[in-house]
Design a protein around this motif. Structure first.
Motif, PDB file in Angstrom:
ATOM      1  N   LEU A 394       0.834  -1.200   0.000  1.00  0.00           N
ATOM      2  CA  LEU A 394       0.000   0.000   0.000  1.00  0.00           C
ATOM      3  C   LEU A 394       0.873   1.255   0.000  1.00  0.00           C
ATOM      4  CD1 LEU A 394      -2.719  -1.131   2.541  1.00  0.00           C
ATOM      5  CD2 LEU A 394      -3.043  -0.749   0.109  1.00  0.00           C
ATOM      6  N   ARG A 396       3.784   1.646  -1.249  1.00  0.00           N
ATOM      7  CA  ARG A 396       4.370   1.882  -2.564  1.00  0.00           C
ATOM      8  C   ARG A 396       3.355   2.530  -3.493  1.00  0.00           C
ATOM      9  NH1 ARG A 396       6.205  -3.178  -5.439  1.00  0.00           N
ATOM     10  NH2 ARG A 396       4.311  -2.757  -6.593  1.00  0.00           N
ATOM     11  N   ASN A 397       2.085   2.277  -3.219  1.00  0.00           N
ATOM     12  CA  ASN A 397       1.052   2.871  -4.053  1.00  0.00           C
ATOM     13  C   ASN A 397       0.410   4.090  -3.392  1.00  0.00           C
ATOM     14  OD1 ASN A 397       0.590   1.016  -6.552  1.00  0.00           O
ATOM     15  ND2 ASN A 397       0.986  -0.347  -4.834  1.00  0.00           N
ATOM     16  N   GLN A 399      -1.131   4.586  -0.677  1.00  0.00           N
ATOM     17  CA  GLN A 399      -2.455   4.438  -0.077  1.00  0.00           C
ATOM     18  C   GLN A 399      -2.354   4.654   1.436  1.00  0.00           C
ATOM     19  OE1 GLN A 399      -5.349   3.056  -1.953  1.00  0.00           O
ATOM     20  NE2 GLN A 399      -4.094   3.773  -3.627  1.00  0.00           N
ATOM     21  N   ARG A 402      -5.513   4.397   3.703  1.00  0.00           N
ATOM     22  CA  ARG A 402      -5.975   3.025   3.889  1.00  0.00           C
ATOM     23  C   ARG A 402      -5.069   2.289   4.872  1.00  0.00           C
ATOM     24  NH1 ARG A 402      -7.012  -0.571  -1.402  1.00  0.00           N
ATOM     25  NH2 ARG A 402      -6.927  -2.608  -0.435  1.00  0.00           N
ATOM     26  N   ALA A 404      -3.555   3.539   7.417  1.00  0.00           N
ATOM     27  CA  ALA A 404      -3.862   3.948   8.785  1.00  0.00           C
ATOM     28  C   ALA A 404      -5.238   3.453   9.207  1.00  0.00           C
ATOM     29  CB  ALA A 404      -3.786   5.468   8.895  1.00  0.00           C
ATOM     30  N   ASP A 405      -6.202   3.558   8.290  1.00  0.00           N
ATOM     31  CA  ASP A 405      -7.577   3.230   8.661  1.00  0.00           C
ATOM     32  C   ASP A 405      -7.797   1.747   8.833  1.00  0.00           C
ATOM     33  OD1 ASP A 405      -8.042   5.841   8.539  1.00  0.00           O
ATOM     34  OD2 ASP A 405      -9.100   5.843   6.621  1.00  0.00           O
TER      35      ASP A 405
ATOM     36  N   LYS B 340      -9.865  -3.206  10.881  1.00  0.00           N
ATOM     37  CA  LYS B 340     -10.785  -2.259  11.485  1.00  0.00           C
ATOM     38  C   LYS B 340     -11.961  -2.082  10.527  1.00  0.00           C
ATOM     39  CE  LYS B 340      -7.468   0.883  13.506  1.00  0.00           C
ATOM     40  NZ  LYS B 340      -7.102   2.293  13.552  1.00  0.00           N
TER      41      LYS B 340
ATOM     42  N   PHE D 160      -2.146  -3.423  -7.650  1.00  0.00           N
ATOM     43  CA  PHE D 160      -0.923  -2.994  -7.001  1.00  0.00           C
ATOM     44  C   PHE D 160       0.303  -3.713  -7.526  1.00  0.00           C
ATOM     45  CE2 PHE D 160      -3.766  -1.923  -3.213  1.00  0.00           C
ATOM     46  CZ  PHE D 160      -3.883  -0.611  -3.639  1.00  0.00           C
TER      47      PHE D 160
END
Lengths: 447, 341, 210, 192, 227
Positions: A394, A396-397, A399, A402, A404-405, B340, D160
């Motif tokens: 993520l 590397r992209n 994101q 996302r 963290a969430d 989450k 990705f």
């Protein structure tokens, strides 16, 4: 390696310990550098406010800066000398930050100016906290969090146990080891302050199994009847991380986003404890600290008591270095921060100065980065059970949100285990640092 | 003090690495496959040597050429193409025409791997992709099995092996049945010792269960394989076939036969555990194994074909993104598994 | 072109030619994938399907164009679908009358021309706004473009899969057909390869004339 | 026809999967398989419409046979399917605005979906009865959803991945569909 | 479906909509019906011809055929050649209008989908004497070898389906064996490499023969050519 206790945390890694070079070497006093650079911010929180003027003469131990609020601590003159300048100096962060430039008098002694003593037996908890703040004590294990702030137990919370952290799981570092061996009495003197300040009923000194001599010394130093135990833990990185130590010793987990207090414990580094035990009875402030100067790039490796503000260049020149020195970092090799400039001074949070030569860094930096092969090693290494592979992908992209969430990015404390085991040599921790910074920035923007 | 005048490197911590390396892992897998390959050569002679050599050669060459075309440094040295080639070669019938072997090698790397961006990006196991496409392209050749331990195996090769490129191989008079097809079509059960030692007909490297397990044990000992996957496959296949066998012995053979026959051993130990195509969490790996086990038994017992390991693993590969998505480790200091909300 | 109300400044020939390559329904617009993949396991099937679709395209474009002034907006789509379904039914019976075998090979896909997005798309986007001649040429162009695309797919699949074209063996005796090409998977792979080729060509063209 | 219900289901779902073996419903398959949640919702919507279509196709066929007008089957199927989709759309709009926002864009797509008309035609061709037709529709819907969900998983992962630029897009999706199709060949013969 | 329908919606009166729909519907209906009527005889003819060709192929020596319906009890009734549905058998007659045998349809699940076959039954030889695949979606090049493999087709040149002593069942049910292992006349030799489809074909013929042969064997006289 004898297993003294089976109590430990899950996951983690076993890096080479590399402590043999220095663990047997007694702490030696380091000379004064020609100019000491004392940053006003050596801790987490607000910078201290300078109380001296340029050209002013100061005595060793004299307060030269006062705390700016609760999340701040005092600074003391590390040597008797003249304040040459108050201005910007290079800091570990890579930026220039305000510092006091102090030129010690030639032949300045190690004598320390003393203030008003604070005795554990008679002081109130608040007095102890104030004394700790006044002494400029911060977490000497590397984090440099103001200790009095940590020891302040909020209303409604309760601390049962104080963990004195002598695990010292980082390779190369032997400062805590030496402090425990040589200053067990200071540790024992410090613990009552901690217990009194927090209201805890007992203290446990946690030591990794590769320091049996330290465990023995500490155990022998425990005053009869004192509520202090020694716990010997298996050798595993990052045993010394607060959360890991708490889990290993209590079986409880610190809630995500919470504090150790939520697990009814407090963790204080053993060197910090010793410093409290050493300074408070005299009413003095910190002027120096013990650190390991080591690594393959250093000639006279050892544990030295170095004056705060000593520039790294002076440290390395004094001990001598190999010709093909390529990287110097402060702290251990797992979490230590590489420095770009040797003009950076030793601060209260500096646990070690480790120098690597081309051989070691070639092994690390010269490795080609491969794509992630989804081996899952990092999942098995992460002590807080994150999914570094997914996070890395993520990151590397870009994101970040996302990460963290959905994937608890902010729980990562950058122990480095994932990068250490990654067969593809993906700099995961670096990715996470960037991601965390981006997330914090985004959060700051949207209140 | 010239050393201190130099520019210092800045690099994020950690400053030391464990020494795990992609290529080390890959070459260890190759090493683990050597006993199996050795047995293949002993059992099928020159034919096995040729098939394996062409399989590995075509994979490596394709990898190298595609890197060239893409203008990137060649990635042959990381060993993954060699593994793909070797695994792919081991799953082929020993008498397969060499030109078909080469075609499959190109397919394995080009379609199975490079198409998705190379190492680590491919959702399906490249060796099995190639084998499945070959099975669909040349069904007759892919189900013709040369006999094992044939007398002249070190002096001659099956005629079908040397068919002209793109021409149909001559029908082989000496072909035999594999234990699975013998069971499915003739209801003939092969003895367990034969299955264990690999003295049965079958793909180049799938016959000898003992050596495959040996290779797997080596990798598990070196922590280069997740033992949960083969364990889950074996347990599922054993349990399921035991139940089915108890109910309908005419349809489903007993667990020992189901475990040791066909490509189950090779597939479970070396293909299902392919790091790229298997889940990353331990629970995910167990589920992955169970899915494969169930599919293998269902296809073998109720399907048209005698063998289903290849399809089972490919189908399970397609499920892996979901397993990785749904099953996340329980983060320290949080309750319950998963992400989450 | 007196009654031409299109804003286009293109010539009628161009209306025909654009469907062949520039706006090719299969390779460029990626429409009508179901028949493209399903009936291209032989060149004969491909061309039959292509011609049937072309017929429906031209006929429906003509019909839509001729009634475009009388159809209220609300019932436009319904009317179009009715017309298309009619022409498809006619084609269905015609093919059955011509060859039962072909009808069987194409199966439900003749009837499924109705839901081919190309046809409704052209009726809606072009014929309902343009005159008869242009609409017919547009339909013809799209139809021929579609047929050519199908033929390319069917040709490749049959040639590699069976070594023949239109049922006539083309390759040497003893050629080993790649059965996978005739199977559904082969349809996916061949179309993927052709699209890849088209994309690569486009990119190469872009690099030459930036 | 004497196929058992389980055979019909397995056949429609796995062996002759609507998308991977019969190429029915390729457009939504390529269009909405990029994200898992949309894929699941689309699969559910299609399955529902398939079931309704199966029922109405059975009714229409019975009616047309009774009045002796088999030539009207195609045109009536089209009309009924369009009406069905409209109905579903209105129904969803009324009872679940959230679902409508999620599925709304798919519904026009469904009405021009070969899978729906294909089901009606194939069911009629094979002469399935009411229950057989229902099972067929459920199997087809389950198979469609399965293919869509598997595809979505792979595509989300490929989002990705370092896929070469030339390949990215429809070509890659088709290639993955081809591989899935090959993998689904493993189910051959299951219905026997 | 169109982009901006609401803008002019209120102004369109209802009448033109009905008018358009009805007139388009009428034109469409007309077109469909005329196409249907035009092609129906041709299609019918083609179908009958195709069926006839298949029947003649599985009954070597036959020149003409006639369609019969046989019900569960075995009652035989002649039906028109275009009939559809269950229970149809096709009798084949040679140039002298003598009965050659019956062509019977069988079907079953193959490798991919339902396979339909037609086989010829000779009363005289009490054997299957011809075989042909009507419909199969099995793997080309593999499954379709049941149509082309000469060795496999040879199985059905004279496959014993003689009745047992009581005339109610076959003396020996048709059996499937692996290629090259046929020893008895009632066994079907499989195809190596296409075992699944060949076995499916053998099994469907076995099943069909077991139901149909006992039913029709005694009613040979009722299969008469057309007058």
């Amino acid at each position: 390696m004898p297993l003294f206790a089976s109590r430990t945390f899950a996951h983690g890694v076993h890096p080479p310990e590399a402590k043999d070079d220095t663990k047997g070497l007694a702490i030696r006093q380091f000379p004064f550098a020609p100019v000491l650079v004392v940053p006003l911010l050596q801790h987490l929180g607000k910078p201290a406010i300078a109380e001296v003027a340029e050209g002013q003469e100061v005595a060793r131990g004299q307060r030269i800066a006062r705390p700016d609020g609760f999340f701040s601590v005092a600074m003391h003159a590390p040597a008797s000398g003249v304040v040459r300048r108050i201005g910007l100096a290079p800091a570990i962060s890579g930026k220039m930050e305000p510092a006091i430039f102090l030129e010690p008098f030639p032949g300045s002694t190690q004598e320390v100016l003393q203030g008003r003593p604070c005795l554990a037996a008679s002081a109130t908890p608040d007095e102890i906290l104030a004394a700790i703040q006044e002494a400029g004590v911060v977490g000497l294990g590397g984090a440099a969090f103001p200790t009095h702030a940590k020891l302040k137990v909020p209303a409604g919370k309760q601390v049962e146990t104080v963990l004195v952290n002598g695990a010292e799981c980082e390779p190369y570092l032997t400062t805590d080891h030496r402090v425990m061996l040589e200053h067990a009495a200071d540790v024992m003197a410090g613990i009552p302050y901690l217990l009194k300040a927090t209201g805890a009923g007992r203290a446990i000194v946690a030591i990794e199994a590769n320091k049996p001599d330290a465990a023995e010394t500490i155990r022998a130093a425990i005053p009869p009847g004192a509520p202090i135990e020694v716990a010997v833990l298996p050798v595993k990185y990052p045993q010394g991380a607060e959360k890991m130590l708490i889990t290993a010793l209590t079986g409880r987990e610190v809630p995500s986003g919470g504090l150790p207090l939520d697990a009814r414990v407090l963790c204080v580094n053993v060197a910090t404890t010793a410093e409290i035990g050493h300074l408070l009875p005299q009413g003095a402030g910190i002027q120096e600290r013990v650190l390991t100067v080591g690594g393959p790039g250093v000639v006279r490796k050892g544990n030295y008591r170095v004056t705060i503000g000593t520039p790294l260049r002076f440290v390395l020149e004094t001990v001598g270095t190999a010709d093909d020195l390529t990287r110097v970092f402060l702290g251990g090799p797992m979490m230590g921060q590489a420095v770009s400039s040797l003009d950076i001074p030793v601060t209260k949070g500096t646990t070690g100065v480790i120098a690597f030569t081309a051989r070691e860094t070639g092994f690390v930096g010269g490795q080609r980065e491969h794509p992630c092969i989804r081996c899952g090693y990092c999942l098995d290494a992460c002590p807080i059970f994150l999914n570094p592979a997914e996070l890395g992908l993520l990151a590397r992209n870009q994101q970040y949100e996302r990460m963290a969430d959905r994937h608890h990015l902010m729980d990562c404390f950058e122990c480095g285990c994932c990068t250490f085991v990654c067969p593809s040599h993906i700099p995961l921790v670096q990715h996470f640092r960037i991601a965390k910074r981006a997330v914090r920035k985004a959060k700051a923007k949207t209140p | 003090m010239t050393a201190l005048g130099k520019t210092l490197e800045i690099r994020s911590s950690p400053h030391i690495l464990s020494g795990n390396r992609v290529d080390t892992i890959m070459w260890n897998v190759v090493l683990a496959l050597l006993p199996v390959s050795g047995f293949a050569v002993y059992a099928f002679g020159i034919a096995a040597v040729l098939v394996l050599a062409v399989a590995v050669g075509s994979c490596v060459l394709t990898e190298h050429l595609l890197c060239r075309v893409a203008g990137k440094p060649t990635t042959v040295a990381d060993g993954s193409a060699v593994i793909t080639g070797l695994l792919y070669g081991l799953t082929l019938p020993p008498g397969l025409a060499l030109w078909m072997v080469a075609v499959g090698g190109v397919v394995a790397i080009a379609v199975g791997k490079a198409l998705f961006g190379g190492l680590g990006q491919n959702p399906f196991n490249p060796a099995l992709v190639a084998r499945a496409i070959l099975q669909a392209a040349f069904p007759v050749a892919m189900t013709t099995w040369a006999p094992i331990l044939a007398a002249g195996r070190f002096t001659s090769v099956p005629a079908s092996l040397l068919a002209w490129p793109f021409s149909a191989p001559a029908p082989d008079a000496t072909s035999t049945a594999t234990p699975l097809s013998a069971w499915k079509f003739d209801h003939r059960l092969t003895e367990t010792p034969d299955l264990l030692l690999g003295t049965t007909a079958g793909s180049v490297g799938e016959t000898c269960a003992v050596l495959i397990l040996l290779g797997g044990a080596w990798l598990i000992a070196r922590r280069m394989m997740n033992w949960r996957i083969p364990a889950a496959i074996f347990a599922t296949v054993a349990a399921l076939s035991a139940v089915l066998h108890a109910f309908d012995p005419a349809r489903c053979a007993g667990p020992e036969f189901m475990l040791l026959s066909g490509g189950l051993m090779l597939g479970a130990v070396f293909m299902a555990t392919d790091m790229v195509g298997s889940p990353m969490t331990h629970l995910g790996c167990v589920i992955h194994g169970v899915v494969i086990g169930v599919l293998v038994v269902v296809i073998r017992v109720y399907g048209g074909m005698p063998e289903g390991v290849m399809y089972a693993i490919l189908l399970a590969n397609a499920l892996v993104p979901h397993l990785d998505r749904l099953i996340q480790p329980r983060v320290y200091g949080t309750k319950g598994r998963g992400r989450k909300p | 072109m007196a009654n031409d109300e299109s804003l286009a400044t293109t010539s009628p020939t161009d209306e025909f030619l654009k469907g062949l390559w520039r706006e090719n329904p299969t390779f460029v617009q990626v429409l009508g994938m179901c028949p493209t993949l399903a009936v291209t396991n032989s060149a004969t099937n491909a061309i039959a399907m292509g011609l049937a679709t072309t017929f429906v395209l031209v006929a429906s474009n003509l019909a839509v164009s001729s009634i475009r002034r009388f159809v209220p907006k609300q019932v436009r789509i319904v009317t179009f679908i009715l017309l298309i379904a009619t022409f498809v039914t006619v084609v269905d019976y015609a093919i059955q009358a011509i060859s039962l075998g072909l009808h069987k090979a194409l199966g439900a896909f003749i009837a499924l021309i109705v839901v081919n997005c190309i046809i409704l798309g052209r009726a809606e986007a072009f014929a309902s706004k343009n005159g008869l001649l242009r609409s017919a040429l547009d339909g013809l162009g799209m139809g021929v473009g579609f047929t050519l695309a199908l033929l390319a797919l069917g040709g490749v699949r049959e040639l590699v899969g069976r070594g023949s074209l239109f049922g006539v063996p083309l390759l040497w005796d003893g050629y080993q057909g790649w059965v996978v090409m005739i199977l559904p998977a082969g349809g996916f792979f061949t179309l993927a390869a052709l699209l890849l080729f088209v994309q690569w060509r486009k990119r190469a063209a872009k690099e030459v004339t930036p | 026809m004497n196929e058992s219900l389980s055979t019909i289901f397995v056949n429609a779902c796995l062996i002759n999967n609507f998308v991977l073996a019969w190429f029915l419903g390729i457009c939504p398959f390529l269009g909405v398989s990029g994200k898992l949640d949309t894929a699941v919702r689309m699969g559910a919507a299609v399955t529902f419409v398939l079931v309704v279509t199966s029922l109405s196709a059975f009714g229409i066929q019975a009616l047309l046979t009774a009045i002796g007008a088999p030539y009207l089957s195609l045109i009536s199927f089209i009309a009924v399917i369009a009406a069905t989709v409209q109905l579903v759309e209105m129904f969803i709009k009324k009872f679940s605005p959230a679902l409508f926002r999620a599925l709304g864009i798919f519904l026009p797509l469904i009405s021009t979906n070969c899978a729906i008309l294909g089901l009606a035609l194939i069911q009629t061709n094979k002469g399935y009865g009411l229950v057989q037709g229902l099972v067929f529709a459920l199997g087809a819907g389950a198979g469609f959803t399965l293919a869509l969900v598997l595809m979505a998983g792979v595509r989300e992962r490929l989002d990705f991945a370092k896929v070469p630029d030339v390949v990215r897009g429809t070509a890659l999706t088709l290639a993955v569909a081809g591989l899935l199709s090959v993998a689904f060949m493993g189910f051959a013969g299951l219905g026997a | 479906m169109s982009g901006t329908p609401h803008l002019e919606a209120p102004t369109t009166p209802v009448w033109p909509m009905y008018r358009t729909l009805v007139s388009v519907g009428l034109v469409c209906g007309l077109l469909i019906v005329s196409a249907y009527e035009l092609t129906r005889p041709i299609i019918q003819r083609n179908k009958i011809a195709a069926r006839q060709a298949a029947v003649l192929q599985v009954l070597p020596g036959a020149h003409a055929s006639r369609t019969f319906r046989v019900d569960e009890a075995g009652a035989v009734t002649p039906v028109p050649p275009e009939s559809e549905g269950e229970g149809l058998v096709f009798a084949g007659f040679d140039a002298q209008r003598r009965l050659v045998g019956l062509a019977i349809e069988a079907q079953g699940m193959g490798y991919q989908d339902v396979v339909r076959v037609l086989y010829g039954y000779s009363f005289e030889q009490q054997a299957v004497i011809g075989f042909r695949v009507l419909e199969s979606r099995d793997t080309p090049g593999l499954g379709d070898r049941v149509e082309t493999d000469p060795a496999f087709l040879r199985n059905f040149e004279c496959l014993d389906v003689s009745l047992g002593a009581d005339g109610k069942a076959l003396a020996h049910p048709v059996e499937f064996v692996k290629q090259g292992q046929k020893v008895s006349p009632w066994q079907v030799d499989g195809i190596t490499g296409a075992t699944i489809t060949s076995r499916a074909v053998a099994l469907m013929i076995a099943r069909s023969a077991a139901t149909w042969i006992p039913r029709v064997a005694a009613r040979r006289a009722e299969f008469r050519p057309e007058e």
